[in-house]
Scaffold this motif. Structure first.
Motif, PDB file in Angstrom:
ATOM      1  N   GLY A 129       0.802  -1.210   0.000  1.00 29.71           N
ATOM      2  CA  GLY A 129       0.000   0.000   0.000  1.00 29.71           C
ATOM      3  C   GLY A 129       0.836   1.261   0.000  1.00 29.71           C
ATOM      4  O   GLY A 129       0.522   2.233  -0.693  1.00 29.71           O
ATOM      5  N   ASP A 130       1.913   1.257   0.764  1.00 27.30           N
ATOM      6  CA  ASP A 130       2.776   2.434   0.853  1.00 27.30           C
ATOM      7  C   ASP A 130       3.404   2.766  -0.503  1.00 27.30           C
ATOM      8  O   ASP A 130       3.418   3.922  -0.932  1.00 27.30           O
ATOM      9  N   VAL A 131       3.912   1.742  -1.189  1.00 27.39           N
ATOM     10  CA  VAL A 131       4.519   1.953  -2.510  1.00 27.39           C
ATOM     11  C   VAL A 131       3.478   2.463  -3.504  1.00 27.39           C
ATOM     12  O   VAL A 131       3.739   3.397  -4.276  1.00 27.39           O
ATOM     13  N   LEU A 132       2.298   1.865  -3.510  1.00 28.94           N
ATOM     14  CA  LEU A 132       1.255   2.298  -4.437  1.00 28.94           C
ATOM     15  C   LEU A 132       0.853   3.747  -4.186  1.00 28.94           C
ATOM     16  O   LEU A 132       0.681   4.531  -5.126  1.00 28.94           O
ATOM     17  N   ALA A 133       0.707   4.113  -2.907  1.00 30.17           N
ATOM     18  CA  ALA A 133       0.341   5.486  -2.579  1.00 30.17           C
ATOM     19  C   ALA A 133       1.381   6.466  -3.121  1.00 30.17           C
ATOM     20  O   ALA A 133       1.034   7.503  -3.706  1.00 30.17           O
ATOM     21  N   LYS A 134       2.640   6.129  -2.962  1.00 33.24           N
ATOM     22  CA  LYS A 134       3.708   7.034  -3.406  1.00 33.24           C
ATOM     23  C   LYS A 134       3.845   7.054  -4.924  1.00 33.24           C
ATOM     24  O   LYS A 134       4.200   8.082  -5.508  1.00 33.24           O
ATOM     25  N   ILE A 135       3.536   5.933  -5.592  1.00 33.04           N
ATOM     26  CA  ILE A 135       3.555   5.924  -7.056  1.00 33.04           C
ATOM     27  C   ILE A 135       2.457   6.840  -7.598  1.00 33.04           C
ATOM     28  O   ILE A 135       2.691   7.673  -8.490  1.00 33.04           O
ATOM     29  N   PHE A 136       1.253   6.719  -7.056  1.00 27.97           N
ATOM     30  CA  PHE A 136       0.123   7.472  -7.596  1.00 27.97           C
ATOM     31  C   PHE A 136       0.079   8.911  -7.095  1.00 27.97           C
ATOM     32  O   PHE A 136      -0.757   9.689  -7.542  1.00 27.97           O
ATOM     33  N   GLN A 137       1.006   9.285  -6.205  1.00 28.83           N
ATOM     34  CA  GLN A 137       1.194  10.685  -5.826  1.00 28.83           C
ATOM     35  C   GLN A 137       2.462  11.262  -6.460  1.00 28.83           C
ATOM     36  O   GLN A 137       2.779  12.438  -6.258  1.00 28.83           O
ATOM     37  N   GLY A 138       3.205  10.433  -7.194  1.00 31.09           N
ATOM     38  CA  GLY A 138       4.400  10.913  -7.872  1.00 31.09           C
ATOM     39  C   GLY A 138       5.657  10.926  -7.037  1.00 31.09           C
ATOM     40  O   GLY A 138       6.701  11.397  -7.500  1.00 31.09           O
ATOM     41  N   GLN A 139       5.614  10.375  -5.819  1.00 31.92           N
ATOM     42  CA  GLN A 139       6.800  10.395  -4.950  1.00 31.92           C
ATOM     43  C   GLN A 139       7.778   9.280  -5.297  1.00 31.92           C
ATOM     44  O   GLN A 139       8.971   9.393  -5.012  1.00 31.92           O
ATOM     45  N   ILE A 140       7.291   8.183  -5.857  1.00 31.54           N
ATOM     46  CA  ILE A 140       8.146   7.136  -6.429  1.00 31.54           C
ATOM     47  C   ILE A 140       7.959   7.189  -7.937  1.00 31.54           C
ATOM     48  O   ILE A 140       6.845   6.987  -8.434  1.00 31.54           O
TER      49      ILE A 140
END
Length: 360
Positions: A141-152
């Protein structure tokens, strides 16, 4: 328009993976619990996530009740609710229940009577991806959140690499693909991110995508096409659409190990869902499911609802709505697994049929 919608539904049904109706469904006219009264044609509009399930329900309804048909226009959950409120269709299909600001409007449409959210099927949401040289990918969940916010923004980011030991992740950019139309799938995906990664996802929920990163696409079919056409992309879409397109989709690690999206892991997740109330409105509470860390449970699910008037239809429409929903809850569930859905558990089905029987 109704004729065109009916043709669209037939086309959608012809290319899904549900296959022919089972013998029990096709020969169920004499044993079905459904009454076959009311008008022969119903109209509905909304969720693209449920369009293949609706195609199956419509096919079986016509077998159980000869001459009956439902014309379904898959325009997205938001549009479906709007058309229902405007009295343009008999039923709205939505992947999320009516919001607080829609409840009064829906009641007005129903002649001052409550509109009910009735879940007919569960659908797992796949995170389909297009990454060169990678056919197995684990996220959380953490990785997905950061991908879809542009942080990863790179596939070889250390946070992704830590979940994919031994996988040769490319030094390539990530393009998140999201629904640009008003979508219940978006609402459920963002609710999942909020529950699974409350410290990382800061954008809230809703039918409009809030993440601020990536490229938008219209409807579920548009998301699939965008992923296919965009190297380095990842997007959320119902399992059936990803499956039909031959796209790989991620495994999710909620803390107890990576979990594949399968019939078994989604059924285990569905068993944790509960109703929010005790009445005939069957809005579900999926928060516990989204936040679950249970081993072997795939947490990213949606419940797809039919939104109907509890009262306020004319007699012919009410009888037809009850007939369609009864067949969908019974014979219509038989072939859903092959189309990428999870059939209703027995306890849910019992509650659903009680609510359908109460429509007046």
């Amino acid at each position: 328009m109704t004729a065109a919608a009916a043709l669209m539904l037939t086309a959608c049904g012809s290319d899904n993976n549900a296959g022919p109706a089972s013998t029990s469904a096709s020969g169920a006219a004499s044993s079905s619990s459904a009454e076959c009264g009311g008008k022969n044609s119903l109209t509905a509009e909304g969720s693209t996530a449920q369009q293949n399930a609706i195609a199956e329900f419509n096919k079986v309804w016509g077998q159980v009740c000869a001459g009956k048909t439902l014309a379904y226009n898959p325009t997205g959950s938001g549009a479906g609710v709007d058309q229902f409120i405007a009295k343009q269709v008999d039923i709205a299909g939505s992947d999320s229940a009516l919001k607080d600001d829609q409840v009064a409007k829906a009641a007005e449409r129903c002649g001052g009577n409550e509109a009910w959210n009735l879940p007919l099927v569960f659908g797992p949401v796949a995170l389909a991806f297009n990454v060169e040289g990678v056919d197995k990918l684990v996220v959380n969940g953490d990785v997905l959140a950061k991908i879809f916010q542009g942080q990863i923004s790179k596939w070889n980011d250390p946070a992704i690499a830590a979940l994919n030991e031994g996988v040769n992740l490319p030094d390539a950019g990530i393009t998140p693909i999201y629904r640009s139309d008003s979508s219940g799938t978006t609402d459920n995906f963002q609710k999942y991110l909020g529950a699974a990664a409350p410290g990382a996802w800061t954008k809230g929920a809703g039918k409009e995508f809030q993440g601020g990163a990536g490229e938008g696409a219209q409807k579920s079919s548009g998301v699939v096409q965008a992923i296919q056409a965009t190297p380095g992309s990842i997007g959320y879409v119902e399992k059936g659409f990803a499956q039909q397109a031959g796209l790989p989709y991620v495994q999710i690690d909620s803390g107890a190990g990576a979990v594949e999206l399968t019939d078994e892991t989604t059924q285990k997740a569905v068993d944790t869902a509960t109703f929010k109330g005790e009445g005939n409105d069957l809005t579900l509470d999926l928060d516990a499911l989204y936040a679950s860390k249970e081993a072997g449970s795939y947490p990213l699910m949606l419940a797809t609802y039919e939104i109907v008037c509890s009262k306020g239809y004319d007699a012919d429409t009410a009888a037809a709505v009850k007939s369609f929903l009864t067949v969908a809850a019974n014979e219509g569930q038989a072939n859903l697994s092959a189309a990428g859905y999870v059939p209703l558990p027995a306890a849910f089905k019992e509650r659903l049929l009680k609510s359908v029987d109460a429509i007046a």
